[in-house]
Design an enzyme around this catalytic site. Structure first.
Site, short mmCIF file in Angstrom:
data_model
loop_
_atom_site.label_atom_id
_atom_site.label_comp_id
_atom_site.label_asym_id
_atom_site.label_seq_id
_atom_site.Cartn_x
_atom_site.Cartn_y
_atom_site.Cartn_z
CG HIS A 221 -1.80 1.18 1.38
ND1 HIS A 221 -3.12 1.18 1.00
CD2 HIS A 221 -1.56 2.43 1.86
CE1 HIS A 221 -3.65 2.37 1.23
NE2 HIS A 221 -2.72 3.15 1.76
CD GLU A 222 1.43 3.51 3.73
OE1 GLU A 222 1.57 4.59 3.13
OE2 GLU A 222 0.40 3.22 4.38
CG HIS B 54 0.21 6.37 -0.41
ND1 HIS B 54 -0.76 7.20 -0.93
CD2 HIS B 54 -0.42 5.63 0.53
CE1 HIS B 54 -1.93 6.97 -0.33
NE2 HIS B 54 -1.74 6.01 0.57
CD GLU C 58 -5.76 5.39 0.51
OE1 GLU C 58 -4.77 6.13 0.78
OE2 GLU C 58 -6.00 4.34 1.13
MG MG Z 1 -3.13 5.35 2.13
#
Ligand code: MG
Length: 495
Positions: free
Chosen positions: A264-265, A268, A294
């Site tokens: 997830h990160e 980003h 996001e």
């Molecule tokens: Mg996030």
């Protein structure tokens, strides 16, 4: 990129403000990772003072130059982007009294410390006075900033330029019925299990860190421009275009949590890392919005990371470092990664139920901001809504109203951007499949580099040059459209 002399002068002036922002990001990263616990009150004052300094720099030095450029003719897209981004900040900050800004900046640090200590005990009483004050100040901010229909609009727009309460409402109106239907199917037909034995297998931090680092290697994380550290809540901090830091956590059990936080990160981080170098140290060196940001993390975490093809890619890494995965097939791991089960905690939620958690927060925030509910009533309201949406009742505020950090740092109006991200991620998948190839084929062939190029060329490189709505139309050919998300969810669960 920048040619207009006035804009070039503006960017030169802006550099001091950028440097303050840079320092504050670094401090923010530090306070979540390595800062000694007791340093919080000094840090609160330092943060509040720096935020005031930024404000004065923005209003005194930058604003007059920006004001001159607001209606300037002949600017290119990047130059117009700079003027737009700074105008938004200036307009907002002009409307919020200095006293309110200072108190909020200080309160954030104090309230989050209190929240951190009170949450494990589920002590809502200790947190309540802080949250009450945060809600009061937030309502005051909305009134100062102004809005057309609902005070929540003023808050949403801060995180997601152009997003209105009406938009959020129509998004949920479209997705909630699909989610409920898909959830019923998932729980009855059961392509994915409700639980899995791997959830309770313990791992050591060393072995899991080795897994995470090798996964970041196959994703192509540039270690010379980034770091992986540990924090209670995983996050990404884009300090500069060449310094993007991510975190994860190691709970010692149920390894997918640590692993998917990293993926997830990474999503980003990739966004921040792929902004055009020419935008470094300018107001455009950031994502278009939180929703678009996001969408990048969700795309990598869910659409790529939780696919069967990606599971095949990481299986050898898992088997090498964790050993206990060796007895499980790729299909079995895929099931473990995709457990569907209503749960109390948002950050543990699966792809199906996740947006119901956001829906609940959205409903409560609207009420708070409109003054239609008292902070006292929140725990009860929360529990009732949870029961209604997911059929579960928190036994304690720590797994209910106190679970998220957001309200303690006055991030009210932020949650809907998570759902927006999920929706945009599904749109990105559809666009890639239209323009490149089937995503499953791309992952199967381990051509993740092609995806990164696609994302860079269509989204990342522009930074904040275009407002989110315009960027989406430009890169995906249409504005936010929930159909793709609904379709994605149905296909994934039905198989
Ligand atoms: Mg996030």
């Amino acid at each position: 990129m920048f040619e207009d002399k006035r804009v070039l002068e503006l960017l030169e002036k802006y550099r001091a403000l950028w440097a303050l922002g840079y320092s504050m990001s670094l401090m923010g990263w530090d306070s979540e990772t390595y800062m000694p616990r007791e340093s919080v009150f000094e840090r609160a004052v330092a943060s509040a003072e720096l935020s005031l300094l930024s404000r004065r720099l923005l209003l005194n030095d930058i604003a007059p130059m920006v004001d001159m450029l607001r209606d300037a003719e002949g600017l290119n897209d990047y130059e117009r982007g700079v003027v737009r981004v700074l105008s938004r900040e200036i307009d907002r900050i002009r409307k919020i009294p200095e006293r309110v800004q200072y108190e909020l900046a200080k309160l954030r640090q104090e309230a989050s410390k209190v929240w951190r200590e009170a949450r494990p005990r589920g002590d809502f009483g200790a947190f309540k006075p802080y949250l009450s004050r945060i809600v009061e100040l937030t309502r005051e901010v909305a009134e100062h900033v102004g809005y057309e229909e609902h005070p929540y609009d003023a808050l949403l727009d801060f995180y997601e330029e152009g997003l209105r309460d009406r938009d959020v409402d129509s998004i949920f109106t479209s997705i909630v019925p699909t989610i409920r239907k898909v959830l019923d199917e998932a729980l009855s037909v059961g392509r994915f299990p409700k639980s899995h034995p791997l959830e309770s297998v313990a791992y050591t931090r060393e072995s899991m860190e080795a897994v995470n680092r090798e996964i970041l290697d196959i994703l192509g994380f540039p270690w010379s421009r980034g770091r992986l550290d540990v924090s209670a809540h995983p996050f990404t901090s884009g300090i500069g275009l060449r310094d993007v830091r991510i975190t994860t956590r190691y709970e010692g059990v149920d390894f997918r949590r640590s692993m998917f936080a990293v993926i997830h990160e990474f999503g980003h981080a990739l966004y921040d890392l792929q902004v055009d170098e020419g935008l470094a140290m300018t107001p455009l060196a950031r994502g278009a919005s939180l929703g678009v940001h996001e969408s990048q993390s969700r795309f990598w975490e869910n659409i790529i990371g939780r696919s069967l093809e990606f599971t095949r890619l990481v299986k050898p890494i898992l088997d090498k470092h964790l050993e206990f995965t060796r007895g499980y097939s790729e299909e079995e791991l895929y099931k473990y990664f995709n457990i569907v089960r209503p749960s109390l905690i948002r950050v543990d939620a699966d792809e199906v139920t996740y947006n119901l958690h956001i829906y609940l927060r959205y409903k409560l925030e609207r009420l708070m901001v409109a003054g239609e509910v008292k902070v006292d009533e929140l725990p009860e309201l929360w529990d009732n809504m949870m029961d209604e949406l997911l059929g579960l009742r928190p036994g304690n505020p720590s797994e209910g109203v106190m679970q998220d950090i957001h309200w303690s740092i006055a991030y009210i109006g932020y949650f809907p951007t998570y759902t927006l991200g999920n929706i945009i991620a599904a749109q990105i998948k559809a666009t890639i499949e239209k323009k490149l190839a089937r995503l499953s084929d791309i992952i199967e062939a381990n051509k993740l580099g092609d995806l990164k190029v696609f994302l860079r060329e269509h989204i990342h490189k522009y930074g904040a040059t275009y407002p989110p709505k315009q960027l989406l139309e430009k890169s995906l050919g249409e504005p936010v459209n929930t159909e793709y998300f609904n379709k994605y969810l149905e296909e994934k669960i039905r198989g």
